[in-house]
Scaffold this motif. Sequence first.
Motif, PDB file in Angstrom:
ATOM      1  N   MET A   6      -7.732  -0.929  -3.765  1.00 16.86           N
ATOM      2  CA  MET A   6      -6.517  -0.335  -4.313  1.00 16.86           C
ATOM      3  C   MET A   6      -5.272  -0.997  -3.737  1.00 16.86           C
ATOM      4  O   MET A   6      -4.293  -1.237  -4.445  1.00 16.86           O
ATOM      5  N   GLY A   7      -5.319  -1.303  -2.427  1.00 15.07           N
ATOM      6  CA  GLY A   7      -4.170  -1.937  -1.792  1.00 15.07           C
ATOM      7  C   GLY A   7      -3.864  -3.292  -2.383  1.00 15.07           C
ATOM      8  O   GLY A   7      -2.694  -3.657  -2.598  1.00 15.07           O
ATOM      9  N   LYS A   8      -4.910  -4.057  -2.671  1.00 14.71           N
ATOM     10  CA  LYS A   8      -4.719  -5.370  -3.289  1.00 14.71           C
ATOM     11  C   LYS A   8      -4.148  -5.259  -4.691  1.00 14.71           C
ATOM     12  O   LYS A   8      -3.450  -6.160  -5.157  1.00 14.71           O
ATOM     13  N   GLY A   9      -4.470  -4.140  -5.355  1.00 12.01           N
ATOM     14  CA  GLY A   9      -3.951  -3.951  -6.705  1.00 12.01           C
ATOM     15  C   GLY A   9      -2.503  -3.499  -6.727  1.00 12.01           C
ATOM     16  O   GLY A   9      -1.777  -3.788  -7.672  1.00 12.01           O
ATOM     17  N   VAL A  10      -2.088  -2.778  -5.689  1.00  8.85           N
ATOM     18  CA  VAL A  10      -0.729  -2.235  -5.651  1.00  8.85           C
ATOM     19  C   VAL A  10       0.260  -3.211  -5.008  1.00  8.85           C
ATOM     20  O   VAL A  10       1.372  -3.397  -5.502  1.00  8.85           O
ATOM     21  N   ARG A  58       0.567 -10.732   0.816  1.00 13.64           N
ATOM     22  CA  ARG A  58       1.296 -10.687   2.083  1.00 13.64           C
ATOM     23  C   ARG A  58       1.745  -9.265   2.426  1.00 13.64           C
ATOM     24  O   ARG A  58       1.670  -8.838   3.578  1.00 13.64           O
ATOM     25  N   SER A  59       2.202  -8.534   1.415  1.00 12.04           N
ATOM     26  CA  SER A  59       2.657  -7.162   1.662  1.00 12.04           C
ATOM     27  C   SER A  59       1.509  -6.274   2.119  1.00 12.04           C
ATOM     28  O   SER A  59       1.665  -5.449   3.025  1.00 12.04           O
ATOM     29  N   TRP A  60       0.331  -6.434   1.503  1.00 13.10           N
ATOM     30  CA  TRP A  60      -0.826  -5.638   1.892  1.00 13.10           C
ATOM     31  C   TRP A  60      -1.255  -5.963   3.320  1.00 13.10           C
ATOM     32  O   TRP A  60      -1.671  -5.084   4.074  1.00 13.10           O
ATOM     33  N   GLN A  61      -1.151  -7.218   3.710  1.00 13.91           N
ATOM     34  CA  GLN A  61      -1.456  -7.588   5.087  1.00 13.91           C
ATOM     35  C   GLN A  61      -0.485  -6.917   6.053  1.00 13.91           C
ATOM     36  O   GLN A  61      -0.896  -6.416   7.109  1.00 13.91           O
ATOM     37  N   MET A  62       0.792  -6.876   5.705  1.00 17.87           N
ATOM     38  CA  MET A  62       1.788  -6.236   6.570  1.00 17.87           C
ATOM     39  C   MET A  62       1.534  -4.734   6.672  1.00 17.87           C
ATOM     40  O   MET A  62       1.667  -4.146   7.752  1.00 17.87           O
ATOM     41  N   VAL A  63       1.168  -4.118   5.547  1.00 19.24           N
ATOM     42  CA  VAL A  63       0.853  -2.687   5.574  1.00 19.24           C
ATOM     43  C   VAL A  63      -0.319  -2.417   6.505  1.00 19.24           C
ATOM     44  O   VAL A  63      -0.303  -1.463   7.310  1.00 19.24           O
ATOM     45  N   GLN A  64      -1.356  -3.246   6.440  1.00 26.11           N
ATOM     46  CA  GLN A  64      -2.523  -3.078   7.304  1.00 26.11           C
ATOM     47  C   GLN A  64      -2.165  -3.274   8.779  1.00 26.11           C
ATOM     48  O   GLN A  64      -2.661  -2.547   9.648  1.00 26.11           O
ATOM     49  N   ILE A  65      -1.301  -4.248   9.062  1.00 28.39           N
ATOM     50  CA  ILE A  65      -0.884  -4.485  10.446  1.00 28.39           C
ATOM     51  C   ILE A  65      -0.128  -3.279  10.986  1.00 28.39           C
ATOM     52  O   ILE A  65      -0.376  -2.810  12.108  1.00 28.39           O
ATOM     53  N   VAL A  66       0.804  -2.747  10.186  1.00 28.44           N
ATOM     54  CA  VAL A  66       1.590  -1.587  10.617  1.00 28.44           C
ATOM     55  C   VAL A  66       0.685  -0.381  10.848  1.00 28.44           C
ATOM     56  O   VAL A  66       0.804   0.322  11.865  1.00 28.44           O
ATOM     57  N   LEU A  67      -0.237  -0.129   9.920  1.00 27.27           N
ATOM     58  CA  LEU A  67      -1.147   1.008  10.070  1.00 27.27           C
ATOM     59  C   LEU A  67      -2.064   0.842  11.282  1.00 27.27           C
ATOM     60  O   LEU A  67      -2.372   1.819  11.977  1.00 27.27           O
ATOM     61  N   THR A  68      -2.473  -0.391  11.545  1.00 27.59           N
ATOM     62  CA  THR A  68      -3.320  -0.655  12.717  1.00 27.59           C
ATOM     63  C   THR A  68      -2.577  -0.348  14.007  1.00 27.59           C
ATOM     64  O   THR A  68      -3.107   0.305  14.910  1.00 27.59           O
TER      65      THR A  68
END
Length: 211
Positions: free
Chosen positions: A73-77, A81-91
């Motif tokens: 879903m994240g890749k679709g939304v 690069r943005s999805w990678q940043m979201v994952q880094i922030v959540l981590t």
Amino acid sequence: MNLRKWFFLFWSALLIGAAGSLVTGLIMMVVNGEKTNGMTDFLIYLLILFGSGIMISVYSQMGFFAYLILNYMGKGVFSKRSWQMVQIVLTVLALLDVMFLRLFVGGERERLSDIVLGIIILAAGIVTAYVKVKQTHISALVPTLFFMVAVTVVETIGVLRIDVNAATIFIVVPLLICNAYQMLILHRLVDGAMEERASGKNEQIKESHAL
């Protein structure tokens, strides 16, 4: 991933979880100096460890497939690069949460164990990510860290509420082992499925040419 490969992942993860739980429980028993009353009690204890490991494995697999859906879903939304940043922030937020949040809201309770837990989860994530990158590509770094840290932290919330270090160790160690195993074997199963589909297409092309 076809049904046969899914079953392989399911049963192999069950065995990994059971083995991790058995080893962890036996080590904790030796370290704590605990003893059982005879061979029967010892066998029952092993059976309990085995069953607990299976349940932890199932819990780990639920988190793993939830992550796969979230990642899809994240890749679709988001963009890549943005999805990678979201994952880094959540981590980072998940790691800070498990290490320091309860330190501020836990009153006078000692929270050094939470910091140690966060360091252990981070170390397991770094090691798993390193191996994953060596096996695949640098693009696997962020997703692996996200799964091993953020998802594992979410999966440990229940045991953290118990607030017993022994229970935390007993759950987290097999959980990390199962999570690492699933992440490291995923690309092999996916690549194998892609090769099978490609092989099937080639056979169809050859058959059509033969006709």
